[in-house]
Structures are given as C-alpha cells and as structure tokens.
Design an enzyme around this catalytic site. Structure first.
Site, PDB file in Angstrom:
ATOM      1  N   GLU A  61      36.701  35.751  48.510  1.00  0.00           N
ATOM      2  CA  GLU A  61      37.610  36.297  47.480  1.00  0.00           C
ATOM      3  C   GLU A  61      38.395  37.475  47.959  1.00  0.00           C
ATOM      4  O   GLU A  61      37.749  38.045  48.794  1.00  0.00           O
ATOM      5  CB  GLU A  61      36.330  36.955  46.534  1.00  0.00           C
ATOM      6  N   LYS A 145      39.092  34.411  37.057  1.00  0.00           N
ATOM      7  CA  LYS A 145      37.569  34.754  36.998  1.00  0.00           C
ATOM      8  C   LYS A 145      37.378  35.245  35.742  1.00  0.00           C
ATOM      9  O   LYS A 145      38.180  36.182  34.990  1.00  0.00           O
ATOM     10  CB  LYS A 145      37.738  36.208  38.149  1.00  0.00           C
ATOM     11  N   CYS A 188      32.610  34.480  42.558  1.00  0.00           N
ATOM     12  CA  CYS A 188      31.940  35.734  42.468  1.00  0.00           C
ATOM     13  C   CYS A 188      30.698  36.050  41.427  1.00  0.00           C
ATOM     14  O   CYS A 188      29.865  35.034  41.255  1.00  0.00           O
ATOM     15  CB  CYS A 188      32.331  36.852  43.021  1.00  0.00           C
TER      16      CYS A 188
END
Length: 331
Positions: A61, A145, A188
């Site tokens: 990431e 995300k 994440c």
C-alpha cells in the site's frame, strides 16, 4: 520460503490452470517519490529472477510516496480506468508510477497488482487506489479504498485519511487470472469489514464456469499498534469467511536511521514517519499462514492451490448453508 534469493517451486507447471505462484514484495518506502520509482525495477527484476515461476506480483500500500495525510495530494497521479481492450497510453510525466507499473508488466510479461498509490481525478478528488496490469499492459482492475483509515488509539496511533482522501464508491473489484482463477481486490482497512468480503464471495460464486472466489489481494500498511493485534488475525478470519486464499503486501518497517533522516528529507512537512508493521503474508482457506515475511525488505512466495480452495468449500460448505430466509448480504 520468504527469501528472494532462493529458487522456489521450480517444479510448478507453468501450464497448470489450477493455481500458481504469487509474489509479495515488501520494501522500504522512501519519503522521496523519485527514489521509490528508481528502486522498483531492480526490486522486481531481482525477485522474478530468483522466482521465475511467479504468475502474479503484489506491491505494498502507498509504495511510491510517504504514507501521510498531507503527502497524498502532493504525490497523486491520474489513473486509468480498467479496460479489456487496448492498453491505455499513460503519460509518464503526469503518471510516472502508473507508467512504471505498466512498463514492468510488459517487460516481465506478468500480472502486477501495483499495491496502491494516491490517485487524483479531473475533479480534484484524491483516492487511495490499487491498479492491476496484465502481461499485455492492460489495466484490468482498479479499486479505490472503500473504508478510509480514520482511527485514534490512546497512546498509539492517530490517523485520518478522510482529511485528504475520498472513499471509493465501488465495493466489488475482481479480475480473472488464467492460473489463479477469480481474484478479489481490497486495500488495508477494508479487511475490517467482513460484509465486503462475504459479498465478494457470494457474487463471485455466480460467475459462469467458476467455483467462486479463489484469491483475495490486500496491499496494506498496518501500524505498530494494530499490527501485532490484528494483522494476521483479520487475514486468517477473512480467508475462512470467504473460503479462499488471502495475500497481503506491506511496506517494510521503518528503521531508526530512516526515521532520523525522514524529517530532513521532507523538511518536516509530513511530521513523523508512519511505521508499518511489515509481515507480508499468505493465508490459505483453512486459515493457515503458509508464508510470512519479517519486518525488513523481503520477498514472499505464496503457492496458491485451487484444489485447496475446492477441498475446503466441499469439506465446510458454508456457502451452501446460509439461511437466506433469515438474513442476507446485499450490494
């Protein structure tokens, strides 16, 4: 085997359609973007030279710039939309990280899940975005995300991605890999929301000529507070939930020497460096950690075996035992 300098699984048949080798690159991220861009080709080449049977390579990431709220917009680039047609023409001046990812996928004839980078749109919105390029240089997947990392842990970490970033509005991002099957993509903090993963699994099971989700990719950068408590726990949980492999790629942990140089290199602009937990890993559908890195620069090799996925789905058929009359997850 986690050593990038060792040959692994050379007996794997490159024509085998029921699995393949996934490589995870864990490396230090410099606060200077140009340094990260100049290092990546060598890191990729060295890993693939040692592990030539790799069929998919995953990066961490925010691998191209500092993981800092004030740094996201400074380092953001336009990103292409996914296409199944002609590879997009990418401007190497305005989108140097994206151009590099495409170039490396073409050079090495491999699928590359390019971790994530800050993306900026024509409207000026900034996203934390993961791109996947195929061996022909086509962008076959883009995930923005969905769940932004906004936390405040007393005595630990305070971080608020939403101060700069916009949350993605498309929950399901998948692509088909000729050896690995149906692959899902998240970033994440997305892993803390099982509904997203379960929806991926249930939707993927409806794909024709597919047994459902086979692999989930998760570039991530857990920190020193949440990492030891939840990093492996959540990946093992989501692997069991979705009955597929889960692989994660983290930045390497910042050393004390690097932390000392950080303020000087950034002129104090971004505050203290974000220290990642590391421990990039691969987890099988049974929840077993099959490969795991330490905290430094390291390559991880994960053998994804689709027969293991099918075995678990047959042995513990939870996907066929859900009580749709009592509950359901809808997009």
């Amino acid at each position: 085997n986690n050593d990038v300098n060792n040959d692994v699984n050379n007996d794997v048949n490159n024509d085998e359609p029921n699995g393949g080798i996934v490589g995870l690159l864990q490396f230090h991220v410099s606060p200077i973007k140009s340094v990260n861009l100049s290092r990546l080709p060598t890191l990729v080449s060295n890993f693939l030279q040692s592990n030539p049977t790799t069929t998919l390579l995953v990066l961490p990431e925010i691998w191209n710039s500092p993981y800092a709220v004030d740094a996201f917009r400074d380092n953001a680039e336009p990103c292409p939309s996914p296409t199944s047609q002609t590879p997009p023409k990418i401007n190497h001046k305005t989108s140097p990280s994206v151009h590099l990812l495409q170039s490396l996928s073409l050079k090495h004839s491999i699928h590359i899940a390019g971790g994530s980078i800050p993306e900026i749109t024509e409207e000026g919105k900034v996203y934390n975005t993961a791109l996947v390029f195929d061996p022909e240089g086509k962008c076959i997947a883009r995930h923005r995300k969905v769940h932004l990392f906004d936390i405040d842990i007393p005595g630990g970490v305070t971080f608020k991605e939403s101060d700069t970033l916009t949350a993605g509005d498309s929950l399901l991002t998948t692509f088909n890999h000729p050896k690995l099957g149906v692959v899902g993509l998240g970033i994440c903090y997305d892993i803390r929301f099982p509904e997203m993963f379960l929806l991926h699994a249930s939707t993927s099971s409806q794909i024709p000529e597919s047994s459902g989700l086979d692999l989930f990719i998760l570039p991530g950068a857990f920190n020193m507070s949440t990492g030891p408590k939840h990093w492996s726990l959540l990946q093992r949980a989501r692997a069991v939930d979705t009955q597929c492999y889960v692989v994660s790629a983290s930045p390497a942990r910042t050393t004390q020497d690097m932390a000392s140089e950080y303020e000087e290199l950034t002129n104090g602009k971004y505050g203290d460096p974000y220290v990642a937990w590391g421990h990039s890993m691969g987890v099988d559908p049974w929840g077993n950690i099959v490969s795991e890195a330490g905290v430094g620069e390291e390559g991880v090799v994960v053998e994804v075996r689709r027969e293991v996925v099918e075995e678990f789905k047959h042995s513990v058929p939870t996907s066929k035992q859900k009580r749709g009359d009592l509950y359901r997850i809808e997009e």
